[in-house]
Each structure stands twice: as structure tokens, then as C-alpha cells.
Write a protein that holds these residues in place. Sequence first.
Motif, PDB file in Angstrom:
ATOM      1  N   PRO A   1       0.762  -1.276  -0.130  1.00  0.00           N
ATOM      2  CA  PRO A   1      -0.053  -0.113  -0.077  1.00  0.00           C
ATOM      3  C   PRO A   1       0.805   1.076   0.061  1.00  0.00           C
ATOM      4  O   PRO A   1       0.494   2.315  -0.463  1.00  0.00           O
ATOM      5  N   ILE A   2       2.309   1.299   0.450  1.00  0.00           N
ATOM      6  CA  ILE A   2       2.789   2.073   0.686  1.00  0.00           C
ATOM      7  C   ILE A   2       3.010   2.766  -0.606  1.00  0.00           C
ATOM      8  O   ILE A   2       3.249   3.728  -1.678  1.00  0.00           O
ATOM      9  N   THR A   3       4.027   2.053  -1.744  1.00  0.00           N
ATOM     10  CA  THR A   3       4.431   2.070  -2.740  1.00  0.00           C
ATOM     11  C   THR A   3       2.883   2.196  -3.749  1.00  0.00           C
ATOM     12  O   THR A   3       3.276   3.556  -4.846  1.00  0.00           O
ATOM     13  N   THR A   4       1.679   1.871  -3.925  1.00  0.00           N
ATOM     14  CA  THR A   4       0.904   2.196  -4.673  1.00  0.00           C
ATOM     15  C   THR A   4       0.924   3.879  -4.176  1.00  0.00           C
ATOM     16  O   THR A   4       0.110   4.615  -5.523  1.00  0.00           O
ATOM     17  N   ILE A   5       0.881   4.162  -3.305  1.00  0.00           N
ATOM     18  CA  ILE A   5      -0.384   5.262  -2.658  1.00  0.00           C
ATOM     19  C   ILE A   5       0.876   6.266  -3.167  1.00  0.00           C
ATOM     20  O   ILE A   5       0.297   7.540  -3.476  1.00  0.00           O
TER      21      ILE A   5
END
Length: 424
Positions: free
Chosen positions: A293-297
Motif C-alpha cells: 500500500p505504501i508503494t501504491t499510494i
Amino acid sequence: MILVHAMTPARYGVWALFLVVTTFFEMTKSGLLKNAHVLYVSGTAADNPEKTTIASSSLIINTGITILFIAFIYLWGDGLSRWVGGGPELATTLRWFVPGLVVMVFFSHLEAVQQSHLDFKGVFAGYFARQLSFLIVIASLRLTHQPIRLEHLSLYWSGCVFIGTVVIYFYSRRYLLNRFDPTMAWVKKITGYGGYIFTSGIVANLFSNLDQLMTGAVIKSTADVAMYNSASRLNQFIDTPSYAAADVIFPKISKASVEEGENKVLYLYERMVAVLMCFTTPLVIFIIIFAWPITTIIAGNAYQRAALILQLYMVAGFLRPFQNQSANLLNSLGKARLCFIINLISLGVNLIVNWTCLHTIGFYGAATGTVITCLLGTTAWYFVMRRQVGVEMRSIIRYMGEFYGVFYREALAILRRVRGGAGA
């Protein structure tokens, strides 16, 4: 973040390689010039006319190195671009940045002038103006839906460097005597001082960017380089406290080694490593768990493959404070030659391991190789530090336990005060 969302991974990968090349040049040049400039000027009496001679000689070297780099870009830029997988776009983008390289001569010179007088306000203001203006430019392009061309982006960056130079000049005017009197003696002395620090800077910069360079060279995909660059930028959250701490503890250890002996040096080193690892441990665990989720955000769906790279980087990031502070300790004790030798061996091992992993594993090879090299390097550094100053891992672990105990008690005290205030 704006550029990642505004460009395709392939084009952002070219920009990432551009930043690797230009940053490598500036950091390496800084390792040779700025340290020598700051050392010699700050150690000279305020009314000594040699201050201008030192500054002038430094500017001559600065200009000469930049001219050589510009010549390299025009003569061998295409070959470099092909080798790292950047294609013709990288060579073109580098050539469009030549005005920025010229302006960087004055920016880096004024930065050294500021720091040699122990004045850091202008340095902060210059960097802040440079970065903020670039952010405004790319945000404006994004909001107005204008196309972002790589060669134009490097030209915009050149203009922003010019803005930063103007800002830092206004802070530096009082230190400039408007005299230009270089001497060959000081040119030789400044270049001679660099020595191991200069070569260590080259090795360190190569080491930190080897994953991106080798991924581009072996896989020949700028989109894959973009994945590594985005993960690397997120990884900086882990490394930044360690580098900041190095600036704090360097003079303390140098002073302690002279005035209080090796026991005090060992105490400072083990406690600093313990504090840094106390900070990085929960952050590493959090990022490993929530890497996707960190990378996607931050980067978007196109960069989901970078999540596993980020997780592997976190394993290396957990151990990096130990290596960073070990190198810093050796330099502060005047053992720069030993530090250089260890870094050079580490670079060679990293090169071999990454090359092997890239050819056997593929896309994730450079990240895997970085973790393997970091594990081997940490083991080697531990035995070196144990031999040099008597480091004990159990002492670091004990200090970590003490710090966590302090944090826990402080957190309980804060909760009690909050509850007491709410009850009142």
C-alpha cells in the motif's frame, strides 16, 4: 511523486539515471573540494589574505573538473547512455543540463564559502529555493496538463539551480572580497588533501547507486530502473537519521579520542548505534508489512513491483546504521585509509554478487544482491570494529533495551498526564 505519476515508468527511469549520473558527479566533486576548502579556510585567521587564495584555487579546480565532465558528456555521453540502458534520451538530457553544470560551479563554491565561515543559513536557503522552485515548475506543468519532456525537465532544473545560486549569493556576499588570486601551490595542496576521502566518495556513491546502474546495464530496461529508483527514494527515510547522526557524533568522537581515550569512543559509538537501531527497527517492520500500500499510494499501481524491492531494502536498511557509524568512527579516528579499503572491497563484492544475481534471478537480482552484500558487509564491519575499538554486540543490544525501557516509561507518564487532564 509528481513526476512518477506524470511519466511512464520507462521515461521516469531515464530521469532516474540522469539524477544518478549528475548527483554522482556533484557528490564526488564535493568530496574533493568542499572538505578541503572548509578545512583550510576555517583554520586560517580571519584577517589572513590567504583565505582568498584558497577560495580562488578551489574555484579553479571546481571549474576544471566541470569542464572535463562536460567534455565527457559530449564525447562519451552516448556510450554511457547505451551502457546503462538509458538510450539516446539519457545522452540528450545530460547535454541539455550543461547550463546547470556551469551554474553548479558557482553554487557549490558559494556553499563551501558559507560553510568555511561556519554559516549554514545561506546553504539552507539556497537548497530550499532550488528545490521549491523545481517543485513549483513540475506542479504547474502537471496542473496545466502540459507535456513533460525530459530535455526540457533538465533545462528547468538548470534554471532552478540558478535561482538557488542567486539566493545563496546574497547570503555569501559579506564573505567575498572580489579578488581572484589562485596559486599552483594551493591547487596542489587542495587536490592532494582529497586523497582517500575523494576516492572513498567515489566508492560510496557507486555503491549506493550500483543497483540502478547495473539493472540498467544488464536488463536494459529504464522501466525497471524506475522501480529501483522509487524504492530507493522510500529507503532514504531509513538512511537519513544515520547520516544526520554522523554529523553530530563525528566531532564528539574526534575530541573524545584525544581527551578521554578509547573507552569513551567505544561508549559513544555503541550508544549511537543502539539509538539509531531503536529508531529504525519499528520503522523497518512497519514498511515491510505495508510495503504494497505504501508503494501504491506514493508511486501508483504501475510501480507495485517496487514493493518487494522496498522490503528487501528494509532488511539492508536495518543493518546500515551499524555500517555507516563504523565508517564514520574510523574516519574520525584518522583511519580513513582502512575505511577506504573496506569500502573498496565491499564495492567489489557488491559488483560480483549483483552481477551474478541479475543474471540468475533477473529483475529482483540487484535488490537480492544488495541484501546479501549488506549481510556480508555487516559481519565484516563487526569484526573490524571489534578489533579496532573492542565493540561488543551484546552491549549494543543492552543499550537498545535501556532506550526502549526509557521510551516505554515516558509513554506511560504521558498517558497518565493525559488521563489526569481528561478526568479533571
